[in-house]
Design a protein around this motif. Structure first.
Motif, PDB file in Angstrom:
ATOM      1  N   TRP A   3       0.525  -1.101   0.092  1.00 20.27           N
ATOM      2  CA  TRP A   3      -0.003   0.106  -0.062  1.00 20.27           C
ATOM      3  C   TRP A   3       0.787   1.759  -0.121  1.00 20.27           C
ATOM      4  O   TRP A   3       0.915   2.388  -0.361  1.00 20.27           O
ATOM      5  N   MET A   4       1.949   1.731   1.598  1.00 19.46           N
ATOM      6  CA  MET A   4       2.647   2.415   0.987  1.00 19.46           C
ATOM      7  C   MET A   4       3.937   2.689   0.065  1.00 19.46           C
ATOM      8  O   MET A   4       4.849   3.647  -0.064  1.00 19.46           O
ATOM      9  N   THR A  62       7.394  10.110   1.806  1.00 20.61           N
ATOM     10  CA  THR A  62       6.040   9.275   1.461  1.00 20.61           C
ATOM     11  C   THR A  62       5.175   9.779   2.713  1.00 20.61           C
ATOM     12  O   THR A  62       5.746  10.209   3.577  1.00 20.61           O
ATOM     13  N   CYS A  64       1.105  10.719   4.248  1.00 21.62           N
ATOM     14  CA  CYS A  64       0.365  10.514   4.209  1.00 21.62           C
ATOM     15  C   CYS A  64      -0.822  11.288   4.785  1.00 21.62           C
ATOM     16  O   CYS A  64      -0.327  11.738   6.225  1.00 21.62           O
ATOM     17  N   GLN A  88       5.326   9.461  -2.735  1.00 20.84           N
ATOM     18  CA  GLN A  88       4.456   8.673  -2.312  1.00 20.84           C
ATOM     19  C   GLN A  88       3.685   9.433  -2.251  1.00 20.84           C
ATOM     20  O   GLN A  88       3.818   9.545  -0.692  1.00 20.84           O
ATOM     21  N   VAL A  90      -0.450   9.503  -0.037  1.00 19.25           N
ATOM     22  CA  VAL A  90      -1.468   8.128   0.116  1.00 19.25           C
ATOM     23  C   VAL A  90      -2.446   8.277   1.482  1.00 19.25           C
ATOM     24  O   VAL A  90      -1.783   9.977   2.074  1.00 19.25           O
ATOM     25  N   HIS A 113      -2.479   8.402  -3.936  1.00 19.65           N
ATOM     26  CA  HIS A 113      -3.014   6.858  -3.930  1.00 19.65           C
ATOM     27  C   HIS A 113      -4.369   6.837  -2.606  1.00 19.65           C
ATOM     28  O   HIS A 113      -3.602   6.793  -1.868  1.00 19.65           O
ATOM     29  N   GLU A 114      -5.704   6.556  -3.307  1.00 18.47           N
ATOM     30  CA  GLU A 114      -6.334   6.147  -2.013  1.00 18.47           C
ATOM     31  C   GLU A 114      -6.373   4.969  -1.700  1.00 18.47           C
ATOM     32  O   GLU A 114      -6.405   4.177  -3.138  1.00 18.47           O
TER      33      GLU A 114
END
Length: 124
Positions: A3-4, A62, A64, A88, A90, A113-114
């Motif tokens: 995912w990540m 990354t 989020c 990245q 998310v 990215h969901e």
């Protein structure tokens, strides 16, 4: 891991408050299982300019955050910031509208990215 897309050389920043399960998955379990570094920033109140400055100042790979935060970030227009390490982005919980996804891509060159998890699939 999938995912990540984290590796041992990544630095993960998740802005979720520790009262949310997202903090456990994106600040503890996911990054540590992958051997990644976790970035922590004391931020009592969400401020788009602080987020943008932090992403441009530190080697975060990354990122989020909540969908609402991405909405606020694109309204702030982060195109003047350079996120040289970020690769990245998310989010999860609620769906982002196509306009926010497109604005983020235009302003940063990155996709968001969901995803959704157990919190979003609970039935009462």
């Amino acid at each position: 891991r999938y995912w990540m897309n984290l590796t041992p050389s990544d630095i993960m920043w998740n802005t979720s408050d520790t009262g949310w399960v997202k903090a456990a998955w994106s600040s503890v379990f996911g990054p540590w299982i992958c051997g990644s570094c976790v970035f922590v920033h004391h931020m009592p109140q969400f401020k788009s300019e602080v987020i943008a400055e932090t992403l441009s100042r530190y080697p975060i790979t990354t990122f989020c955050t909540a969908p609402t935060a991405f909405r606020m970030l694109v309204q702030h227009d982060v195109s003047s910031y350079k996120f040289t390490s970020l690769k990245q982005c998310v989010t999860g919980g609620e769906a982002l509208n196509p306009e926010v996804l497109a604005k983020w891509k235009t302003q940063t060159g990155l996709d968001i990215h969901e995803g959704y998890g157990q919190t979003e699939t609970v039935r009462l």
